[in-house]
Design an enzyme around this catalytic site. Sequence first.
Site, mmCIF file in Angstrom:
data_model
loop_
_atom_site.group_PDB
_atom_site.id
_atom_site.type_symbol
_atom_site.label_atom_id
_atom_site.label_comp_id
_atom_site.label_asym_id
_atom_site.label_seq_id
_atom_site.Cartn_x
_atom_site.Cartn_y
_atom_site.Cartn_z
ATOM 1 C CG ASN A 168 -1.689 1.282 1.373
ATOM 2 O OD1 ASN A 168 -1.846 2.028 0.399
ATOM 3 N ND2 ASN A 168 -2.197 1.549 2.565
ATOM 4 C CD1 TRP A 169 3.778 1.221 -2.617
ATOM 5 C CD2 TRP A 169 3.586 2.113 -4.667
ATOM 6 N NE1 TRP A 169 4.566 0.483 -3.466
ATOM 7 C CE2 TRP A 169 4.461 1.013 -4.731
ATOM 8 C CE3 TRP A 169 3.305 2.824 -5.830
ATOM 9 C CZ2 TRP A 169 5.070 0.613 -5.922
ATOM 10 C CZ3 TRP A 169 3.905 2.427 -7.017
ATOM 11 C CH2 TRP A 169 4.772 1.336 -7.061
ATOM 12 C CE LYS A 170 0.409 3.677 4.687
ATOM 13 N NZ LYS A 170 0.222 3.840 6.097
ATOM 14 C CG HIS A 174 -5.778 2.034 5.073
ATOM 15 N ND1 HIS A 174 -5.298 3.001 5.936
ATOM 16 C CD2 HIS A 174 -4.767 1.151 4.897
ATOM 17 C CE1 HIS A 174 -4.051 2.712 6.259
ATOM 18 N NE2 HIS A 174 -3.692 1.591 5.642
ATOM 19 C CD GLU A 217 -2.771 5.714 6.574
ATOM 20 O OE1 GLU A 217 -2.803 5.719 5.330
ATOM 21 O OE2 GLU A 217 -1.820 5.248 7.229
ATOM 22 C CD GLU A 220 -3.383 -2.383 7.544
ATOM 23 O OE1 GLU A 220 -2.257 -2.669 7.107
ATOM 24 O OE2 GLU A 220 -3.984 -1.350 7.237
ATOM 25 N N GLY A 249 2.465 2.741 10.597
ATOM 26 C CA GLY A 249 3.374 3.849 10.377
ATOM 27 C C GLY A 249 4.061 4.324 11.645
ATOM 28 C CB SER A 260 5.344 -1.047 11.994
ATOM 29 O OG SER A 260 4.866 0.277 12.176
ATOM 30 N N GLY A 275 2.892 -0.919 4.303
ATOM 31 C CA GLY A 275 2.888 0.485 3.892
ATOM 32 C C GLY A 275 4.308 0.962 3.608
ATOM 33 N N GLY A 276 4.899 1.666 4.575
ATOM 34 C CA GLY A 276 6.204 2.312 4.383
ATOM 35 C C GLY A 276 7.272 1.429 3.760
HETATM 36 C C1 PEP Z 1 -0.721 0.288 5.870
HETATM 37 O O1 PEP Z 1 -0.699 1.357 5.276
HETATM 38 O O2 PEP Z 1 -1.651 -0.468 5.652
HETATM 39 C C2 PEP Z 1 0.371 -0.026 6.784
HETATM 40 C C3 PEP Z 1 0.314 -1.148 7.442
HETATM 41 O O3 PEP Z 1 1.391 0.901 6.889
HETATM 42 P P1 PEP Z 1 2.840 0.663 7.594
HETATM 43 O O4 PEP Z 1 3.367 -0.639 7.063
HETATM 44 O O5 PEP Z 1 3.657 1.838 7.134
HETATM 45 O O6 PEP Z 1 2.619 0.623 9.053
#
Ligand code: PEP
Length: 254
Positions: A10-12, A96, A98, A168, A174, A214, A235-236
């Site tokens: 997930n590049w957001k 999600h 966010e 999640e 993040g 994370s 994500g990151g």
């Molecule tokens: C996500 O965006 O779904 C996520 C899990 O982000 P991160 O891996 O950066 O915590």
Amino acid sequence: MHRRKIIAANWKMNKSISAAETFAREFSRRSDLADACDIVIIPPFFSVRPVADTLAGTQIHVGAQDLHWEASGAFTGEVSAAMLQDAGATYVIVGHSERRHLMGESDAVVAKKLAAALRASLIPILCVGETLAEREAGRQTGVVERQLTTAFEAVDERAAAPTVIAYEPVWAIGTGRTASAEDAVAMHRAIRDWMQTRFGETAAAVARIQYGGSVNPDNAAELLAREDIDGLLVGGASLDAGSFAAIAGAVPAA
Ligand code: PEP
């Protein structure tokens, strides 16, 4: 029951079109990773088509980060399931955290989006998870069950089947703080129990439940080694092709 693991990036709101294409070109050299698991790259909307074109001919899938529940109409700024498919997406993230917490998306809105994705035969990645305050109050399972109950309210067993669920915990996204494998497994079991009660034993046995929060190349193997963890939503650490390849490469041999 063997469930094929699914690793999603997930590049957001990150990467230009050319940066997305560069990633896809680089990552396509590791398309062998898709022999062992399903891999989904989920860029911002405008990069769905370029990434899908760059990955054409590989087994790597492309998804989108959100959708609107209507097919078309006066919904400025929104994108429908059919538009996403037209751009080459086969997966879509729904609910999600966010979007739930920063954009005020309610459980009821998430339910409409889930139903729209399933109607269109897009594979939804339905995100659920509790906040830190909810976990500290011991309410995490109740919160996740409420999110599931509303999301699937109007969906029957057959329609629900393709759905991937991503657990999640909001406090782990993040933040660099990962849930322990034990905490993740406990919630994945609670989610599977909920699926069994709602949709029956077979549906629960085949449902794929990812962990997200994370994840990085150092903790992926420990999470993926657990039978109850059917994949990862990243994500990151998915923004770099080498790092995401290392995570996908941590899927244990079947
Ligand atoms: C996500 O965006 O779904 C996520 C899990 O982000 P991160 O891996 O950066 O915590």
